[in-house]
Scaffold this active site. Structure first.
Site, PDB file in Angstrom:
ATOM      1  N   THR A 272       0.642  -1.155  -0.019  1.00 35.38           N
ATOM      2  CA  THR A 272       0.043  -0.076   0.023  1.00 35.38           C
ATOM      3  C   THR A 272       0.663   1.200   0.048  1.00 35.38           C
ATOM      4  O   THR A 272       0.689   2.257  -0.729  1.00 35.38           O
ATOM      5  CB  THR A 272      -0.708  -0.152   1.138  1.00 35.38           C
ATOM      6  OG1 THR A 272      -0.043  -0.481   2.457  1.00 35.38           O
ATOM      7  CG2 THR A 272      -2.134  -0.820   1.180  1.00 35.38           C
ATOM      8  N   PHE A 399      -6.987   4.907   5.527  1.00 26.08           N
ATOM      9  CA  PHE A 399      -6.392   3.899   6.426  1.00 26.08           C
ATOM     10  C   PHE A 399      -7.544   3.205   7.306  1.00 26.08           C
ATOM     11  O   PHE A 399      -7.135   2.646   8.256  1.00 26.08           O
ATOM     12  CB  PHE A 399      -5.459   4.754   7.535  1.00 26.08           C
ATOM     13  CG  PHE A 399      -4.397   4.966   6.780  1.00 26.08           C
ATOM     14  CD1 PHE A 399      -3.340   4.308   6.498  1.00 26.08           C
ATOM     15  CD2 PHE A 399      -4.224   6.451   6.271  1.00 26.08           C
ATOM     16  CE1 PHE A 399      -2.186   4.928   5.757  1.00 26.08           C
ATOM     17  CE2 PHE A 399      -3.116   6.765   5.725  1.00 26.08           C
ATOM     18  CZ  PHE A 399      -1.958   6.041   5.355  1.00 26.08           C
ATOM     19  N   CYS A 406      -5.890   1.335  10.319  1.00 27.90           N
ATOM     20  CA  CYS A 406      -4.438   0.658  10.118  1.00 27.90           C
ATOM     21  C   CYS A 406      -3.515   1.057  11.428  1.00 27.90           C
ATOM     22  O   CYS A 406      -3.743   2.176  11.785  1.00 27.90           O
ATOM     23  CB  CYS A 406      -3.976   1.419   8.823  1.00 27.90           C
ATOM     24  SG  CYS A 406      -2.265   0.962   8.540  1.00 27.90           S
TER      25      CYS A 406
END
Ligand SMILES: Cc1cc2nc3c(=O)[nH]c(=O)nc-3n(C[C@H](O)[C@H](O)[C@H](O)COP(=O)(O)OP(=O)(O)OC[C@H]3O[C@@H](n4cnc5c(N)ncnc54)[C@H](O)[C@@H]3O)c2cc1C
Ligand code: HEM
Ligand SMILES: Cc1cc2nc3c(=O)[nH]c(=O)nc-3n(C[C@H](O)[C@H](O)[C@H](O)COP(=O)(O)O)c2cc1C
Length: 1064
Positions: A272, A399, A406
């Site tokens: 990512t 996120f 995250c």
């Protein structure tokens, strides 16, 4: 009342699985969102999933109490590797809670700061690689960012070095992971019976999984045998204790978690972050004003010193660039949740407990209602000065959200900031293919596809090399190192003054003019170097004259001049160009009234204002005018006369700088395939649209697009054609050659011809030069020197004297003249040098991706002109339209999608009325717009009215599509067609032309106008002018305005809600 949630048609057993593109599921989800709106449901092999696409619904689902993360199909497949690792754990698995509590602190801000040196270590490896390979090296940023992020996460969290920069290929771990993730995606959407039959695919998937587990186990084993004193992630997992329960991860869990989780961290984190860096680089290159602003911020803050953590905190624009890049392209775009109770979503959609949702953040991040009409544009400014903080909650969530958001965010952010700032501080970047537009590839995360750049050290000396105006003209497949073109060398021992020829060109005209100047340079005593304007960004050449040939597009620079123009306007200081001597020639078109020659004028003025010395007045050519090439020739002659005086050089007569050597005779039959380019589309349909009685022919073509290529309604297909075979035959016959004969060309000056390799005459004449371009005045002068025949000389003089009527209008080419005057003794090399390089042609796509995202259609007028007695016995054939006309289904064509201007797309608000004015093949983009709304209407959405004002000859000749889809769309109430038949006006309310019909139906037009309609015009300049005039007349009548006022208002309306495409 509960609103039903729409669903595309299903098929037995599979449900909607086939509606999802295997390579790019996100692309399909996006198209479905465009068709069905804020929410739709899909049956995925019996599982019903609700897909939500609007910021409002995402906000509703971002409520930990009502909705909880679930592990969707593809992540479930990843569990075979990562088990109940942090990323892939189900909500109720105890190991998630333990690992979460254990690992959160390892990714806390303080720890991340401690990782700075390790991050810099890997970052400097990337910088070193790009510096050492130099400006000719074609970089794949996605590969190098993957190397970087993989090495960084491994070093920072496990003190392990993959050393990816020391190997040509990506580490086997990376490749195994990419393949594994891709297959996880595919498995999730495959019926188990099909899966069971795919034994070799499963074996490969297992092997990839094993390789990753082996590598991870090796890392753990190594640490067990060589313990270190570092509070890194691995030690935390091995020796840490859960602060709540005092438990560690048990032995089994450690092995699984560490081997699996180290991979799952890597996969969630490094892929990512690599994607984020790639997208940010892409957007900066596409938006040079942002690149320049960022560079200024980095330079101001660092003052050339190595970047520190403290510097990063002082770079708000850097932060904004990353935020905006990941808004437009969230690299983990879809997350899944399940409803914990029955509820009504947004007060209108009933949802049962246990219902699964896919939250499509990519769509929500583009929600026009939240981000505005310019939501699809890259504008870091929207993230600055408190604007980001003022956005409605949960509008930006790359996120994830809540408990399961995250934990690697600070790590990823610090790494991305460091790397981007370091690159900007060190390099000038440019696209390898200036026309590149974003394509996306998807495994579990998203990255740009086929994205290649080049990097030049900012302090480097000038380095230019010729890159073409379009990737379709590129000399080699992207991804391979570019080869510098041969530079002009001094041929008589005396040093020649240098000169620099720069061009900004999209469709090749300015490039071919620049090419001509560069080729001619040596005969005027100069040693020329040629390159795009962008390649000279930030450099000032004072050791020789600089000649710039450049065009404008809707007032903006060509793709390969955008950075340079931005720098001239904003980056360059007031006295930046002291010592520079320059000349500018502009290619333009007066049809673009307001922005005619905008860029050449700007360049010419800024260079002078900032210290440069103009050698001669700016030249200009009007592509719509009759003397375009003549004007260039005249300006070029004047330029050489000024330059030779200024630099004391001597002009010699035509110098043969191109040599042709016949290397092989009559053996190679198959014509050479000119590019092993993956951008090859396949013709799937080619049919005539007009009736046999029509005077001109129009055709409908359909192409299967290359994999991963997407388009929007209103975009163009650029086609690289070959010359008509009969024309090629004529040229070959004139030189007494056989088509199979091979030649090798070499040149002492830069050239777009295929140099230094054998090529057969057929391929050379077909694909590299424009054989039917009218001869220029300069060509006529050269030809005149190559004959001794007085009569021929006099004919050529006559043509020169009456150039426009005798040559340009009749399109008399060099070949036509040579055939008519056999006494002109021209060598093959001179002939090739006189001809311009083959150009690409653009065509409006006439379909919508909602109807078929893999196929695009064109609506093409076939250009054919009459023979010209005494000059050409055969008809004139337009190159590209005739090439297209003859294509058979199955044939492959070099093509690329080019995005149209931001205005030339259907409005995002489906209720906005649309007024379309066009004639002939100008119908093309309108058909795409109508098809798009037809699809949306078919899916149950409310769509605003559409009016199509269409000009053609008669229903018996060229009333395009009136008997197939247009008729159907009229019947379904999608569009109201108002034709104007120029040869049968009695069948169109007495109206002959589009503008007559608009006037006749002005009540309806004004009603739509007052309801906020958007206007689209497409076709020739004549149509556009006629439409403009009648619209002003309508305004005058309706609003009781005088002429001036009506003009003023219409101009404003055109800018705000109009868009036109004029076919030159
Ligand atoms: C943004 C854009 C979108 C476009 N979309 C479309 C589209 O959807 N459909 C479409 O059909 N075209 C479209 N065009 C036009 C298209 O790009 C080509 O210009 C057109 O097909 C002619 O190309 P050609 O190679 O066949 O002709 P060329 O070999 O390039 O020759 C064209 C030239 O021939 C001349 N000419 C034309 N007719 C005659 C004649 N009868 N006798 C002698 N000379 C003649 C003209 O001066 C013209 O400049 C579009 C153009 C632009 C810029
Ligand atoms: C730009 C970079 C990154 C993006 C866009 C990103 C995005 C995300 C998203 C969207 C989620 C939630 C997934 C879901 O709800 O199903 C997530 C979870 C997670 N991410 Fe990241 N991530 C990034 C970088 C990282 C890095 C660098 C690491 C590790 C070093 C990491 C580790 C994790 C972990 C462990 C989880 C699971 C958290 C949990 O469920 O408790 N991520 N990430
Ligand atoms: C979509 C489009 C937009 C254009 N916009 C302008 C413009 O704003 N001003 C102008 O002078 N010419 C404009 N032109 C004309 C081009 O600048 C002209 O055709 C030029 O010769 C193209 O040069 P190139 O082949 O080197 O790219 C436009 C052409 C197209 C196809």
């Amino acid at each position: 009342m509960s609103v039903p949630i729409p669903q595309p048609p299903t098929i037995p057993f599979l449900g909607n699985v086939l509606a999802i593109d295997k390579e790019l599921p996100l692309g399909s989800f996006g198209l479905l969102a465009k068709q069905y709106g804020e929410i739709y449901q899909l049956n995925l092999l019996g599982r019903i999933v609700y897909f939500v696409n609007s910021a409002e619904l995402v906000r509703e689902l971002s409520d930990d109490k009502k909705f909880q993360k679930i592990v969707p199909g593809s992540l479930n497949e990843v569990r075979s590797l990562a088990g109940d690792g942090l990323f892939t754990a189900h909500a109720d698995e105890p190991n998630w809670a333990i690992a979460h509590r254990l690992l959160m602190p390892a990714f806390g801000t303080a720890n991340i700061r401690n990782m700075w040196d390790d991050m810099k270590d890997i970052c400097s490896q990337l910088i070193l690689k790009w510096s050492r390979f130099g400006p000719d090296y074609v970089i794949s940023p996605t590969d190098d960012f993957t190397r970087l992020t993989l090495d960084t996460i491994a070093l920072c969290s496990m003190n392990y070095r993959f050393n990816s920069f020391y190997s040509e290929t990506l580490p086997p771990f990376c490749e195994a992971m990419t393949d594994f993730l891709k297959e996880c995606n595919a498995r999730a959407n495959r019926p188990s019976i099909v899966q069971a039959l795919m034994t070799s695919t499963t074996a490969k998937w297992e092997a990839d999984r094993k390789l990753m587990i082996d590598v991870s186990s090796e890392i753990v084993k190594h640490r067990r045998h060589h313990p270190i004193e570092k509070k890194d992630l691995l030690n935390t997992m091995l020796y840490g204790r859960d602060p709540k329960t005092g438990q560690g991860l048990d032995d089994d869990a450690i092995t699984k978690n560490v081997s699996g989780d180290s991979s799952s961290h890597v996969l969630s984190g490094h892929e990512t972050t690599s994607g984020l860096l790639s997208f940010a680089t892409y957007h900066l290159l596409k938006n040079p004003e942002c690149l320049i602003r960022l560079r200024k911020e980095v330079d101001d803050v660092t003052q050339g010193n190595p970047i520190t953590l403290e510097h990063l905190a002082k770079m708000p624009y850097l932060n904004a660039v990353l935020r905006e890049a990941i808004r437009l392209n969230p690299t983990a775009a879809v997350r899944a949740v399940v409803a914990l109770e029955d509820c009504v979503l947004a007060g209108r959609y009933s949802v049962k407990k246990g219902q699964g949702f896919a939250i499509n953040n990519h769509e929500a991040h583009h929600d026009h209602k939240v981000w505005g009409e310019d939501a699809d544009e890259f504008k870091p400014e929207r993230m600055l000065d408190g604007k980001f903080e003022a956005m409605p909650p949960e509008s930006w969530q790359p996120f994830g959200f809540g408990m399961r958001a995250c934990i690697g965010r600070p790590f990823a952010w610090q790494e991305a900031q460091l790397v981007l700032a370091s690159i900007i501080q060190t390099f000038d970047l440019c696209f390898n293919n200036p026309g590149y537009t974003l394509e996306i590839k998807q495994a579990l995360t998203l990255k740009p596809k086929d994205f290649y750049i080049r990097a030049t050290l900012r302090s480097d000396a000038a380095h230019l090399l010729s890159t073409p105006s379009s990737s379709l003209l590129a000399p080699k497949a992207a991804g391979q190192p570019a080869k510098a073109q041969v530079e002009a060398e001094a041929d008589d021992g005396t040093p020649k003054p240098k000169m620099y020829v720069l061009y900004g060109s999209n469709t090749g005209t300015s490039e071919s003019f620049a090419q001509r100047i560069a080729s001619d340079a040596s005969s005027h005593g100069f040693k020329a170097t040629i390159g795009t304007m962008d390649q000279s960004t930030g450099r000032v050449f004072t050791d020789g004259p600089v000649v710039i040939i450049t065009a404008s597009f809707e007032g903006d620079p060509a793709d390969n001049a955008a950075q340079a123009v931005q720098w001239l306007e904003q980056g360059a200081s007031d006295a930046e160009f002291n010592g520079l001597k320059y000349a500018v020639f502009g290619c333009g078109n007066r049809d673009w009234v307001r922005t005619y020659q905008r860029i050449p004028t700007l360049v010419d003025e800024v260079l002078e204002k900032k210290g440069g010395t103009r050698l001669l007045p700016r030249g200009e050519g009007d592509a719509a005018g009759s003397s375009f090439f003549e004007d260039f020739d005249a300006w070029e002659a004047e330029m050489w006369s000024v330059l030779t005086k200024e630099y004391n050089t001597v002009s010699k007569k035509v110098e043969e700088t191109l040599t042709v050597e016949t290397t092989k005779s009559g053996t190679t039959r198959a014509s050479e395939l000119r590019q092993p380019d993956t951008r090859l589309g396949t013709v799937t349909q080619n049919r005539v649209l007009t009736k046999p009685s029509a005077s001109g022919i129009k055709r409908h073509l359909e192409f299967a697009l290359p994999e991963g290529v997407s388009f929007r309604a209103g975009d163009y297909l650029a086609i690289l054609p070959v010359n008509p075979p009969e024309l090629v035959k004529r040229a070959i016959a004139h030189f007494g050659l056989s088509p199979e004969e091979e030649v090798t060309l070499s040149s002492s000056s830069p050239s777009t011809l295929p140099l230094n390799r054998p090529i057969n005459i057929q391929s050379l004449m077909s694909g590299y030069v424009e054989l039917s371009q009218p001869a220029s005045t300069k060509d006529l002068q050269v030809l005149s020197t190559l004959t001794d025949d007085a009569a021929t000389k006099s004919t050529l003089e006559g043509l020169l004297g009456d150039y426009k009527a005798s040559v340009l209008t009749k399109r008399i080419s060099v070949l036509d003249i040579l055939e008519a005057h056999k006494d002109i003794k021209v060598s093959l090399s001179t002939f090739l040098r006189l001809l311009p390089p083959m150009r690409i042609r653009q065509y409006s796509i006439s379909s919508s991706p909602l109807a078929d995202p893999q196929h695009a259609t064109l609506t093409v007028s076939i250009v054919e002109g009459a023979p010209v007695p005494g000059h050409r016995d055969v008809p004139f054939l337009g190159v590209a339209s005739n090439y297209l006309a003859r294509l058979q289904p199955g044939e492959r064509v070099q093509l690329m999608v080019k995005p149209s201007g931001t205005q030339f797309h259907p409005p995002s608000d489906l209720s906005t009325p649309i007024l379309m004015f066009c004639a002939g093949s100008g119908l093309a983009p309108m058909r795409g717009f109508i098809q798009e709304r037809a699809k949306q209407k078919e899916s149950g959405r409310e769509v605003g009215p559409m009016y199509l004002f269409f000009g053609c000859r008669s229903p018996e000749e060229d009333y395009l599509y009136s008997e197939d889809d247009l008729a159907e769309w009229v019947k379904n109430g999608v569009v109201d067609v108002r034709p104007a038949f120029s040869r049968a006006s009695e069948k169109s309310e007495g109206c002959k032309y589009v503008q007559d019909r608009i006037w006749h139906d002005r009540e309806d037009v004004m009603k739509a106008y007052n309801e906020g309609a958007r206007f689209y015009v497409c076709g020739s300049r004549k149509v556009a002018t006629g439409v403009q005039k009648v619209c002003i007349d309508m305004l005058k009548e309706a609003e009781k305005l005088d002429d001036e006022e009506a003009h003023r208002i219409w101009e404003k309306v055109e800018q705000e809600r109009g868009a036109s495409d004029i076919f030159e």
